[in-house]
Motif scaffolding. Structure first.
Motif, mmCIF file in Angstrom:
data_model
loop_
_atom_site.group_PDB
_atom_site.id
_atom_site.type_symbol
_atom_site.label_atom_id
_atom_site.label_comp_id
_atom_site.label_asym_id
_atom_site.label_seq_id
_atom_site.Cartn_x
_atom_site.Cartn_y
_atom_site.Cartn_z
ATOM 1 N N LEU A 34 0.861 -1.177 0.000
ATOM 2 C CA LEU A 34 0.000 0.000 0.000
ATOM 3 C C LEU A 34 0.898 1.228 0.000
ATOM 4 N N PHE A 35 0.600 2.170 -0.888
ATOM 5 C CA PHE A 35 1.327 3.432 -0.931
ATOM 6 C C PHE A 35 0.353 4.565 -0.640
ATOM 7 N N VAL A 36 0.761 5.479 0.224
ATOM 8 C CA VAL A 36 -0.035 6.667 0.523
ATOM 9 C C VAL A 36 0.894 7.864 0.383
ATOM 10 N N LYS A 37 0.563 8.742 -0.555
ATOM 11 C CA LYS A 37 1.314 9.993 -0.691
ATOM 12 C C LYS A 37 0.544 11.068 0.057
ATOM 13 N N ALA A 38 1.086 11.475 1.190
ATOM 14 C CA ALA A 38 0.484 12.542 1.993
ATOM 15 C C ALA A 38 0.966 13.867 1.409
ATOM 16 N N LYS A 39 0.027 14.592 0.807
ATOM 17 C CA LYS A 39 0.401 15.868 0.191
ATOM 18 C C LYS A 39 0.284 17.008 1.201
ATOM 19 N N SER A 40 -0.927 17.226 1.718
ATOM 20 C CA SER A 40 -1.129 18.353 2.630
ATOM 21 C C SER A 40 -2.474 18.220 3.341
ATOM 22 N N ALA A 41 -2.716 19.141 4.256
ATOM 23 C CA ALA A 41 -4.019 19.279 4.910
ATOM 24 C C ALA A 41 -4.306 20.771 5.024
ATOM 25 N N ASP A 42 -5.583 21.108 5.034
ATOM 26 C CA ASP A 42 -6.006 22.509 5.156
ATOM 27 C C ASP A 42 -6.985 22.652 6.318
ATOM 28 N N LYS A 43 -6.969 23.831 6.913
ATOM 29 C CA LYS A 43 -7.932 24.189 7.964
ATOM 30 C C LYS A 43 -7.925 23.212 9.133
ATOM 31 N N VAL A 44 -6.732 22.800 9.550
ATOM 32 C CA VAL A 44 -6.591 21.906 10.691
ATOM 33 C C VAL A 44 -7.007 22.658 11.959
ATOM 34 N N ALA A 45 -7.760 21.991 12.807
ATOM 35 C CA ALA A 45 -8.220 22.615 14.049
ATOM 36 C C ALA A 45 -7.041 22.836 14.995
ATOM 37 N N PRO A 46 -6.993 23.985 15.641
ATOM 38 C CA PRO A 46 -5.929 24.208 16.627
ATOM 39 C C PRO A 46 -6.150 23.321 17.854
ATOM 40 N N ALA A 47 -5.075 22.733 18.361
ATOM 41 C CA ALA A 47 -5.170 21.857 19.528
ATOM 42 C C ALA A 47 -4.201 22.262 20.631
ATOM 43 N N ASP A 48 -3.260 23.152 20.328
ATOM 44 C CA ASP A 48 -2.251 23.560 21.304
ATOM 45 C C ASP A 48 -2.375 25.043 21.621
ATOM 46 N N SER A 49 -2.254 25.379 22.915
ATOM 47 C CA SER A 49 -2.195 26.794 23.285
ATOM 48 C C SER A 49 -0.732 27.199 23.311
ATOM 49 N N ASN A 50 -0.486 28.496 23.283
ATOM 50 C CA ASN A 50 0.911 28.949 23.326
ATOM 51 C C ASN A 50 1.300 29.404 24.728
ATOM 52 N N SER A 51 0.602 28.868 25.724
ATOM 53 C CA SER A 51 0.881 29.207 27.107
ATOM 54 C C SER A 51 1.002 27.924 27.924
ATOM 55 N N LEU A 52 1.935 27.890 28.857
ATOM 56 C CA LEU A 52 2.075 26.726 29.730
ATOM 57 C C LEU A 52 0.886 26.576 30.660
ATOM 58 N N LEU A 53 0.143 27.644 30.864
ATOM 59 C CA LEU A 53 -1.013 27.603 31.759
ATOM 60 C C LEU A 53 -2.296 27.242 31.033
ATOM 61 N N GLY A 54 -2.185 26.927 29.770
ATOM 62 C CA GLY A 54 -3.388 26.575 29.006
ATOM 63 C C GLY A 54 -3.883 27.782 28.238
ATOM 64 N N GLY A 55 -5.178 27.945 28.181
ATOM 65 C CA GLY A 55 -5.757 29.037 27.425
ATOM 66 C C GLY A 55 -6.297 28.543 26.105
ATOM 67 N N GLU A 56 -6.643 29.464 25.241
ATOM 68 C CA GLU A 56 -7.242 29.114 23.954
ATOM 69 C C GLU A 56 -6.211 28.456 23.028
ATOM 70 N N ALA A 57 -6.648 27.395 22.347
ATOM 71 C CA ALA A 57 -5.766 26.710 21.400
ATOM 72 C C ALA A 57 -5.549 27.596 20.176
ATOM 73 N N VAL A 58 -4.290 27.706 19.744
ATOM 74 C CA VAL A 58 -3.973 28.579 18.617
ATOM 75 C C VAL A 58 -3.218 27.878 17.494
ATOM 76 N N SER A 59 -2.661 26.696 17.750
ATOM 77 C CA SER A 59 -1.905 25.993 16.714
ATOM 78 C C SER A 59 -2.014 24.487 16.922
ATOM 79 N N SER A 60 -1.428 23.735 16.007
ATOM 80 C CA SER A 60 -1.334 22.279 16.102
ATOM 81 C C SER A 60 0.010 21.841 15.544
ATOM 82 N N ASP A 61 0.398 20.635 15.905
ATOM 83 C CA ASP A 61 1.614 20.008 15.391
ATOM 84 C C ASP A 61 1.175 18.735 14.662
ATOM 85 N N PRO A 62 0.621 18.884 13.456
ATOM 86 C CA PRO A 62 -0.020 17.738 12.801
ATOM 87 C C PRO A 62 0.939 16.760 12.126
ATOM 88 N N TYR A 63 0.486 15.496 12.131
ATOM 89 C CA TYR A 63 1.102 14.435 11.333
ATOM 90 C C TYR A 63 -0.027 13.519 10.881
#
Length: 163
Positions: A34-63
């Motif tokens: 089986l071959f899968v060519k992963a090209k890209s993704a768009d409009k990924v939901a943010p899951a990570d906040s940029n604060s150690l204390l939490g807060g609103e999610a602003v980015s993701s580290d997708p794979y």
């Protein structure tokens, strides 16, 4: 009793001709790559906040994680990106004797260091229903909150797999 099996015959004027054959060896099973060519993704939901204390999610580290039967492969992680581009081709050896290989699951995940990775959406494909290969998908992911995945998928059967 022998198991019936289609064997790809000779090529006549560029058209493959299937011939019927009987094989007395092991039972018929789906094997190949089986071959899968992963090209890209768009409009990924943010899951990570940029604060150690939490807060609103602003980015993701997708794979992208690809599973079929017991086999799996994944892309590299693209850090802090809601529109990741991979341009990576993954190869997975499939053998029906080691589990169901007809369903391919593509899951977009957010990588985390100190907690479990989070699903950002997924899609399932019935590999053996494809009428053409490679097959391109520009698909809205289930439970992906609007994320779209862009991939090409194809299967190269071993000689004993009928197609």
């Amino acid at each position: 009793m022998a198991s019936p099996m289609w064997i790809l015959g000779e090529c006549v004027a560029g058209i493959a001709v299937a011939s019927w054959a009987i094989r007395n060896s092991k039972p018929l099973r789906k094997k190949g790559r089986l071959f899968v060519k992963a090209k890209s993704a768009d409009k990924v939901a943010p899951a990570d906040s940029n604060s150690l204390l939490g807060g609103e999610a602003v980015s993701s580290d997708p794979y992208l994680l690809v599973r079929c039967g017991i086999a799996e492969a994944r892309t590299r992680t693209v850090e802090k990106d809601l529109n990741p581009k991979w341009d990576e081709t993954m190869e997975i050896e499939l053998d029906e004797a080691k589990g169901d290989v007809s369903v391919v699951t593509l899951e977009l995940k957010d990588a985390n260091t100190f907690k479990s990775d989070v699903s950002l959406g997924h899609m399932k494909l019935d590999l053996f229903s494809f009428t053409e290969m490679p097959r391109s998908f520009d698909a809205l992911l289930k439970d992906g909150r609007g994320a779209t995945l862009h991939v090409d998928v194809w299967f190269v059967p071993d000689a004993e797999t009928p197609f």
